[in-house]
Design a protein around this motif. Sequence first.
Motif, PDB file in Angstrom:
ATOM      1  N   ASP A 207      12.674  54.116   2.778  1.00 49.55           N
ATOM      2  CA  ASP A 207      12.696  54.587   4.160  1.00 49.55           C
ATOM      3  C   ASP A 207      11.545  55.573   4.345  1.00 49.55           C
ATOM      4  O   ASP A 207      11.152  56.240   3.388  1.00 49.55           O
ATOM      5  N   GLY A 221      15.593  60.336  11.659  1.00 51.42           N
ATOM      6  CA  GLY A 221      16.602  59.437  11.083  1.00 51.42           C
ATOM      7  C   GLY A 221      15.965  58.346  10.234  1.00 51.42           C
ATOM      8  O   GLY A 221      16.638  57.676   9.460  1.00 51.42           O
ATOM      9  N   ARG A 282      27.709  55.071   4.911  1.00 53.43           N
ATOM     10  CA  ARG A 282      27.525  53.919   5.811  1.00 53.43           C
ATOM     11  C   ARG A 282      26.151  53.351   5.519  1.00 53.43           C
ATOM     12  O   ARG A 282      25.352  53.959   4.817  1.00 53.43           O
ATOM     13  N   GLY A 284      22.327  52.498   5.871  1.00 52.11           N
ATOM     14  CA  GLY A 284      21.221  53.321   6.349  1.00 52.11           C
ATOM     15  C   GLY A 284      20.481  52.631   7.487  1.00 52.11           C
ATOM     16  O   GLY A 284      20.455  51.403   7.580  1.00 52.11           O
ATOM     17  N   ASP A 285      19.896  53.441   8.331  1.00 51.65           N
ATOM     18  CA  ASP A 285      19.145  52.933   9.470  1.00 51.65           C
ATOM     19  C   ASP A 285      17.768  53.591   9.411  1.00 51.65           C
ATOM     20  O   ASP A 285      17.696  54.827   9.465  1.00 51.65           O
ATOM     21  N   GLU A 287      16.874  51.078   6.981  1.00 43.44           N
ATOM     22  CA  GLU A 287      16.788  50.238   5.779  1.00 43.44           C
ATOM     23  C   GLU A 287      17.627  48.962   5.907  1.00 43.44           C
ATOM     24  O   GLU A 287      17.258  47.903   5.374  1.00 43.44           O
TER      25      GLU A 287
HETATM   26  N1  GLY Z   1      17.518  56.117   7.028  1.00 43.80           N
HETATM   27  C1  GLY Z   1      18.289  57.222   6.646  1.00 43.80           C
HETATM   28  C2  GLY Z   1      19.681  57.184   7.026  1.00 43.80           C
HETATM   29  O1  GLY Z   1      20.205  56.175   7.469  1.00 43.80           O
HETATM   30  O2  GLY Z   1      20.332  58.201   6.874  1.00 43.80           O
END
Ligand code: GLY
Length: 420
Positions: A207, A221, A282, A284-285, A287
């Motif tokens: 990320d 984020g 949870r 990842g965002d 990824e």
């Molecule tokens: N990309 C980092 C997160 O989802 O916390």
Amino acid sequence: MNILLLGSGGREHAIARALSGDPSVSTLVIAPGNPGMAALGDLVAVDVLDGRAVADLAASRGIDLVVVGPEAPLVAGVADAVRSRGIAVFGPSAAAARLEGSKAFAKDVMAAAHVPTAAARVCSTEAEAEAALAEFGPPHVVKDDGLAAGKGVVVTDSREEALAHARACLGKPGGAVVIEEFLDGPEVSLFCLCDGHVAVPLQPAQDFKRAYDGGQGPNTGGMGAYSPLPWAPDDLAEDVLARVAQPVVDEMARRGTPFVGLLYCGLALTSRGLRVVEFNVRFGDPETQCVLARLVTPLAGLLRDAACGDLGGAVLAWSESSAVTVVLAAAGYPGAPRTGDPVRGLREAEATDGAYVVHAGTEERPDGSIVSAGGRVLATVGIGPSVPEARDAAYAALRKINLEGAHFRGDIAADVHSSC
Ligand code: GLY
Ligand code: AMP
């Protein structure tokens, strides 16, 4: 299988894509979802932090499995409320979600499970914070103990800035701050599916957390990601499973709070070896947008098996392709984002070879047009035989999208050796 998916971000759009492509899924209900997900399932308005409302919705729609996307409902106990109605949930109880909800709790579990992580001090007064900053020296790492959407961490050489952030964290009701040793080396995100007793790793991703190119600017984020990691050791996932994920799952079970759901291991590969930077509870965002794009094994069955304690023996199949995702963020992000601006060129972007668009902070106007409605507005995902080819596809699609004042990083997956 009838599935209810909670959430509205890019991560949930990626999860919905994977679920809707799974022939075992007969109905996909998404609450509240976003305009990009409308074609993948039935969008329903519900307060995702209200466990009873979510359980009522699941019961009324004959849902077999609830998949919780974001952390806030988990920390609020939504999984507990659904589980107590006898409906399977992919997502941890509030007690187990403390692995993300409290950094101090995560450190305690890691210490008990002998998991390698940065040395840290949990401080509840300014004097303690000052002492911890002096003990570890610069670069200073100062973390809000509670949830902060990836933005509660300040890494800085400035003692003043470090102390100011510590004060801000301590100023919150019941506030505490975690000050820790700086970890060098590239960061890796490894997601593990967990059924309370068994952990099964997905493939690693990287990320890009800082807002601007070259790892400059504030933490966000996440501004982009890629997978697989051509430079990572072949046994990375197995190593993290053996030294991090399985010991944590064992420790949580021993404490009577088994971990069911996705354990996100945020890792640093330091000069002194593997260290855990953080846990999330949870996907990842952003990824997930890369990792699920490459998962060949149908997702719904895996999530159901995790929810039902049946993951033992799971063997996952992966595509040989690479995936790169690049986030388009609104003006002002990661501070207060500007919203309500038209997003143009989506259709052209979708038509790009080997790429597609994942919505996050978007909203549909009554005339059918799409406007920005959040900080991370959308992302493009490029798929190709190698990381550079996937990267080209993701950027080719992104460059067709027009959003006034928006920004994105130009160096996502550009140098697949370095830190991000
Ligand atoms: N990309 C980092 C997160 O989802 O916390
Ligand atoms: P966290 O919320 O704990 O994931 O931290 C967010 C980001 O801050 C991480 O992804 C790292 O880039 C950075 N960070 C956190 N802890 C450390 C550390 N101990 N040393 C260096 N960087 C860190």
